[in-house]
Design an enzyme around this catalytic site. Structure first.
Site, PDB file in Angstrom:
ATOM      1  N   THR A   1     -36.582 -48.382 -21.571  1.00 36.78           N
ATOM      2  CA  THR A   1     -35.651 -48.138 -20.468  1.00 36.78           C
ATOM      3  C   THR A   1     -35.615 -46.668 -20.057  1.00 36.78           C
ATOM      4  OG1 THR A   1     -33.260 -48.048 -19.992  1.00 36.78           O
ATOM      5  CG2 THR A   1     -33.870 -48.077 -22.289  1.00 36.78           C
ATOM      6  N   ASP A   2     -35.249 -46.433 -18.807  1.00 39.75           N
ATOM      7  CA  ASP A   2     -35.089 -45.041 -18.347  1.00 39.75           C
ATOM      8  C   ASP A   2     -33.925 -44.343 -19.050  1.00 39.75           C
ATOM      9  OD1 ASP A   2     -32.993 -46.376 -17.048  1.00 39.75           O
ATOM     10  OD2 ASP A   2     -33.524 -45.682 -15.029  1.00 39.75           O
ATOM     11  N   GLU A   3     -33.053 -45.140 -19.707  1.00 41.00           N
ATOM     12  CA  GLU A   3     -31.874 -44.539 -20.338  1.00 41.00           C
ATOM     13  C   GLU A   3     -32.235 -43.675 -21.545  1.00 41.00           C
ATOM     14  OE1 GLU A   3     -28.396 -46.984 -20.485  1.00 41.00           O
ATOM     15  OE2 GLU A   3     -29.107 -48.231 -18.838  1.00 41.00           O
TER      16      GLU A   3
ATOM     17  N   TYR B   1     -26.595 -47.662 -27.135  1.00 39.66           N
ATOM     18  CA  TYR B   1     -27.674 -48.507 -26.591  1.00 39.66           C
ATOM     19  C   TYR B   1     -28.940 -47.679 -26.371  1.00 39.66           C
ATOM     20  CZ  TYR B   1     -30.587 -50.659 -22.990  1.00 39.66           C
ATOM     21  OH  TYR B   1     -31.663 -51.130 -22.272  1.00 39.66           O
TER      22      TYR B   1
ATOM     23  N   LYS C   1     -32.721 -47.830 -28.234  1.00 39.15           N
ATOM     24  CA  LYS C   1     -33.989 -48.051 -27.509  1.00 39.15           C
ATOM     25  C   LYS C   1     -34.959 -46.886 -27.744  1.00 39.15           C
ATOM     26  CE  LYS C   1     -34.878 -50.982 -25.119  1.00 39.15           C
ATOM     27  NZ  LYS C   1     -35.524 -52.275 -25.452  1.00 39.15           N
TER      28      LYS C   1
HETATM   29  P1  NAD Z   1     -30.644 -59.564 -21.953  1.00 44.74           P
HETATM   30  O1  NAD Z   1     -29.456 -59.091 -22.725  1.00 44.74           O
HETATM   31  O2  NAD Z   1     -30.436 -60.375 -20.710  1.00 44.74           O
HETATM   32  O3  NAD Z   1     -31.585 -60.442 -22.911  1.00 44.74           O
HETATM   33  C1  NAD Z   1     -31.875 -60.076 -24.227  1.00 44.74           C
HETATM   34  C2  NAD Z   1     -32.478 -61.291 -24.926  1.00 44.74           C
HETATM   35  O4  NAD Z   1     -32.842 -60.912 -26.254  1.00 44.74           O
HETATM   36  C3  NAD Z   1     -31.507 -62.472 -25.043  1.00 44.74           C
HETATM   37  O5  NAD Z   1     -32.162 -63.673 -24.693  1.00 44.74           O
HETATM   38  C4  NAD Z   1     -31.133 -62.478 -26.527  1.00 44.74           C
HETATM   39  O6  NAD Z   1     -30.815 -63.777 -27.017  1.00 44.74           O
HETATM   40  C5  NAD Z   1     -32.395 -61.918 -27.162  1.00 44.74           C
HETATM   41  N1  NAD Z   1     -32.146 -61.274 -28.470  1.00 44.74           N
HETATM   42  C6  NAD Z   1     -31.197 -60.352 -28.768  1.00 44.74           C
HETATM   43  N2  NAD Z   1     -31.276 -60.013 -30.063  1.00 44.74           N
HETATM   44  C7  NAD Z   1     -32.314 -60.716 -30.594  1.00 44.74           C
HETATM   45  C8  NAD Z   1     -32.897 -60.790 -31.870  1.00 44.74           C
HETATM   46  N3  NAD Z   1     -32.420 -60.067 -32.900  1.00 44.74           N
HETATM   47  N4  NAD Z   1     -33.957 -61.610 -32.054  1.00 44.74           N
HETATM   48  C9  NAD Z   1     -34.450 -62.361 -31.034  1.00 44.74           C
HETATM   49  N5  NAD Z   1     -33.920 -62.347 -29.795  1.00 44.74           N
HETATM   50  C10 NAD Z   1     -32.863 -61.525 -29.580  1.00 44.74           C
HETATM   51  O7  NAD Z   1     -31.497 -58.267 -21.666  1.00 44.74           O
HETATM   52  P2  NAD Z   1     -32.393 -57.868 -20.400  1.00 44.74           P
HETATM   53  O8  NAD Z   1     -31.530 -57.222 -19.410  1.00 44.74           O
HETATM   54  O9  NAD Z   1     -33.241 -59.004 -20.029  1.00 44.74           O
HETATM   55  O10 NAD Z   1     -33.295 -56.743 -21.054  1.00 44.74           O
HETATM   56  C11 NAD Z   1     -34.520 -57.088 -21.708  1.00 44.74           C
HETATM   57  C12 NAD Z   1     -35.156 -55.831 -22.239  1.00 44.74           C
HETATM   58  O11 NAD Z   1     -35.404 -54.926 -21.186  1.00 44.74           O
HETATM   59  C13 NAD Z   1     -34.300 -55.091 -23.261  1.00 44.74           C
HETATM   60  O12 NAD Z   1     -35.152 -54.579 -24.264  1.00 44.74           O
HETATM   61  C14 NAD Z   1     -33.690 -53.962 -22.457  1.00 44.74           C
HETATM   62  O13 NAD Z   1     -33.407 -52.849 -23.262  1.00 44.74           O
HETATM   63  C15 NAD Z   1     -34.800 -53.678 -21.468  1.00 44.74           C
HETATM   64  N6  NAD Z   1     -34.406 -53.111 -20.174  1.00 44.74           N
HETATM   65  C16 NAD Z   1     -33.418 -53.706 -19.451  1.00 44.74           C
HETATM   66  C17 NAD Z   1     -33.094 -53.191 -18.200  1.00 44.74           C
HETATM   67  C18 NAD Z   1     -32.049 -53.845 -17.319  1.00 44.74           C
HETATM   68  O14 NAD Z   1     -31.745 -53.326 -16.246  1.00 44.74           O
HETATM   69  N7  NAD Z   1     -31.495 -54.989 -17.696  1.00 44.74           N
HETATM   70  C19 NAD Z   1     -33.765 -52.062 -17.700  1.00 44.74           C
HETATM   71  C20 NAD Z   1     -34.777 -51.490 -18.483  1.00 44.74           C
HETATM   72  C21 NAD Z   1     -35.091 -52.022 -19.725  1.00 44.74           C
HETATM   73  P1  TYD Z   2     -24.834 -51.340 -15.816  1.00 40.68           P
HETATM   74  O1  TYD Z   2     -25.243 -52.508 -14.998  1.00 40.68           O
HETATM   75  O2  TYD Z   2     -23.970 -51.556 -17.005  1.00 40.68           O
HETATM   76  O3  TYD Z   2     -26.178 -50.577 -16.219  1.00 40.68           O
HETATM   77  P2  TYD Z   2     -26.378 -49.157 -17.001  1.00 40.68           P
HETATM   78  O4  TYD Z   2     -27.096 -49.574 -18.231  1.00 40.68           O
HETATM   79  O5  TYD Z   2     -27.175 -48.329 -16.068  1.00 40.68           O
HETATM   80  O6  TYD Z   2     -25.081 -48.564 -17.306  1.00 40.68           O
HETATM   81  O7  TYD Z   2     -24.092 -50.291 -14.883  1.00 40.68           O
HETATM   82  C1  TYD Z   2     -24.711 -49.778 -13.724  1.00 40.68           C
HETATM   83  C2  TYD Z   2     -23.810 -48.690 -13.165  1.00 40.68           C
HETATM   84  O8  TYD Z   2     -22.562 -49.266 -12.752  1.00 40.68           O
HETATM   85  C3  TYD Z   2     -23.444 -47.633 -14.187  1.00 40.68           C
HETATM   86  O9  TYD Z   2     -23.330 -46.367 -13.522  1.00 40.68           O
HETATM   87  C4  TYD Z   2     -22.084 -48.067 -14.679  1.00 40.68           C
HETATM   88  C5  TYD Z   2     -21.475 -48.702 -13.456  1.00 40.68           C
HETATM   89  N1  TYD Z   2     -20.516 -49.784 -13.741  1.00 40.68           N
HETATM   90  C6  TYD Z   2     -19.252 -49.777 -13.155  1.00 40.68           C
HETATM   91  O10 TYD Z   2     -18.892 -48.854 -12.393  1.00 40.68           O
HETATM   92  N2  TYD Z   2     -18.396 -50.807 -13.445  1.00 40.68           N
HETATM   93  C7  TYD Z   2     -18.739 -51.821 -14.275  1.00 40.68           C
HETATM   94  O11 TYD Z   2     -17.899 -52.724 -14.500  1.00 40.68           O
HETATM   95  C8  TYD Z   2     -20.049 -51.832 -14.858  1.00 40.68           C
HETATM   96  C9  TYD Z   2     -20.483 -52.934 -15.777  1.00 40.68           C
HETATM   97  C10 TYD Z   2     -20.908 -50.791 -14.560  1.00 40.68           C
END
Ligand code: NAD
Ligand code: TYD
Length: 344
Positions: free
Chosen positions: A126-128, A151, A155
């Site tokens: 992630t960019d975070e 978090y 990562k």
């Molecule tokens: P999500 O929370 O929707 O899904 C996570 C999945 O992982 C779920 O299905 C959960 O059951 C499974 N999981 C959790 N712990 C586990 C374990 N111990 N063993 C097996 N399975 C497990 O997450 P997402 O938003 O789809 O993100 C997926 C990946 O992408 C993550 O690694 C996250 O850090 C990364 N990511 C997410 C975003 C975003 O915007 N959502 C951006 C960049 C990177």
């Molecule tokens: P989020 O979707 O939780 O992603 P990130 O991992 O980047 O924090 O949040 C996106 C942006 O929105 C972040 O700046 C936090 C903000 N935010 C709110 O203002 N209210 C909310 O209830 C949530 C969940 C996020």
């Protein structure tokens, strides 16, 4: 083509990746390996459940024997690791599962990939991990990691382990660092699906602080396409940023969303900020675009398309929001929203 173990494939991005790969490649075989935490949802995989190229195994990535058994049974040659606890606010409430899954779980997967000599281990990051990025700057893959939430720290730790396995053992790894994804099947704790579903129901949108924080909202399908490209053409040992190169302020994102759903701005509620809230993320995406990829959606297009999906798929999110989610919502927002109402 590959036999891919998609860990975390019942979550948001993982399930979109499964749909993308099976639609794009006839000869692709996928095993989803997922613990089915609160965020894992087999509804996300309904469209492929009858596909003979797809299998589901319930399991924890921290359990080496179970991972190894799945890899052997399905002759897996590639692991793509999406499994993680993924929500910053929950990591502030209780970091434990974040550390377990992203640190110990990633280590477990790396050990399996090493001992069974898999062709590729790909880590979804992630960019975070770069932390807050001051205005005018954007993160390159060679920048140091400076995570600021539990978090992000979990990562970044995983990324360091993945790189160490490449340097020390020669494991063929790649890493992608994506910006905020939006689109179908995103659990409605994240900002965009939370705001979309609240807006549909005429409920307040809890905006942290002044709402001027910046995120690079990208369409999940674009992210999946770039991950596939890195699997095919990425250089072993390398990390690739994946985003749009365009950051959007949260309040601007909300205005696009409310307009798309024909809901009033009066739903916006400024509430107490998230502790340690990163103000801005911004990715330099020159390396992935040089590999031959560019996003198909602008952030505005992605937000409008996502709003339409939540409007048209109430069957998917209503059952989530009426379950355990209600307790989470009260813990995270109850006091904040009452305090905001008292100030009005
Ligand atoms: P999500 O929370 O929707 O899904 C996570 C999945 O992982 C779920 O299905 C959960 O059951 C499974 N999981 C959790 N712990 C586990 C374990 N111990 N063993 C097996 N399975 C497990 O997450 P997402 O938003 O789809 O993100 C997926 C990946 O992408 C993550 O690694 C996250 O850090 C990364 N990511 C997410 C975003 C975003 O915007 N959502 C951006 C960049 C990177
Ligand atoms: P989020 O979707 O939780 O992603 P990130 O991992 O980047 O924090 O949040 C996106 C942006 O929105 C972040 O700046 C936090 C903000 N935010 C709110 O203002 N209210 C909310 O209830 C949530 C969940 C996020």
């Amino acid at each position: 083509m590959r036999n891919i173990l998609v860990t975390g494939g019942a979550g948001f991005i993982g399930s979109n990746f499964v749909h993308y790969m099976l639609a794009r490649y006839d000869d692709c075989r996928i095993v989803v390996y997922d613990k089915l935490t609160y965020a894992g949802n087999l509804d996300n995989l309904l469209p492929v459940q009858e596909d003979p190229r797809y299998r589901f195994v319930q399991g924890d990535i921290c359990n080496r024997a179970d991972v190894e058994a799945a890899v052997r049974a399905h002759e897996v040659d590639t692991i793509v690791n999406f499994a993680a606890e993924s929500h910053v606010d929950r990591s502030i409430m209780d970091p434990d599962a974040f550390i377990q899954t992203s640190v110990y779980g990633t280590y477990t997967l790396l050990e399996v990939a090493r001992s069974l000599e898999l062709e590729r281990y790909h880590q979804i990051s992630t960019d975070e991990v770069y932390g807050h990025i001051p205005a005018g700057q954007s993160s390159r893959e060679t920048d140091k990691v400076e995570p600021r939430s539990p978090y992000a720290a979990s990562k970044a730790s995983a990324d360091l382990l993945v790189n160490a396995y490449h340097v020390t053992y020669g494991l063929p790894i790649t890493i992608t660092r994506g910006s905020n994804n939006i689109g179908p099947y995103q659990y409605p704790e994240k900002a965009v699906p939370l705001f979309a579903t609240n807006a549909i129901d005429g409920l307040p949108l809890p905006v942290y602080g002044d709402g001027r924080q910046m995120r690079e909202y990208q369409y999940v399908g674009d992210h999946c396409e770039a991950i596939d490209l890195v699997l095919r053409r990425g250089v072993i040992g390398e990390t690739y940023n994946i985003g749009t190169g365009v950051e959007v302020e949260n309040l601007d994102m909300i205005e696009v969303l409310l307009d798309a759903l024909d809901r009033p701005r009066s739903l916006i509620r400024h509430v107490a900020d998230r502790p340690g809230h990163d103000r801005r993320y911004s990715l330099n995406i020159a390396k992935i675009t040089a590999l031959g990829w560019e996003p198909d959606h602008t952030p505005t297009e992605a937000i409008i398309k996502t709003a339409a999906w939540y409007r048209d798929n109430e069957w998917w999110w209503r059952k989530i929001k009426s379950g355990d989610f209600r307790q989470y919502y009260e813990t995270q927002y109850g006091e904040r929203l009452r305090a905001a109402a008292a100030q009005q």
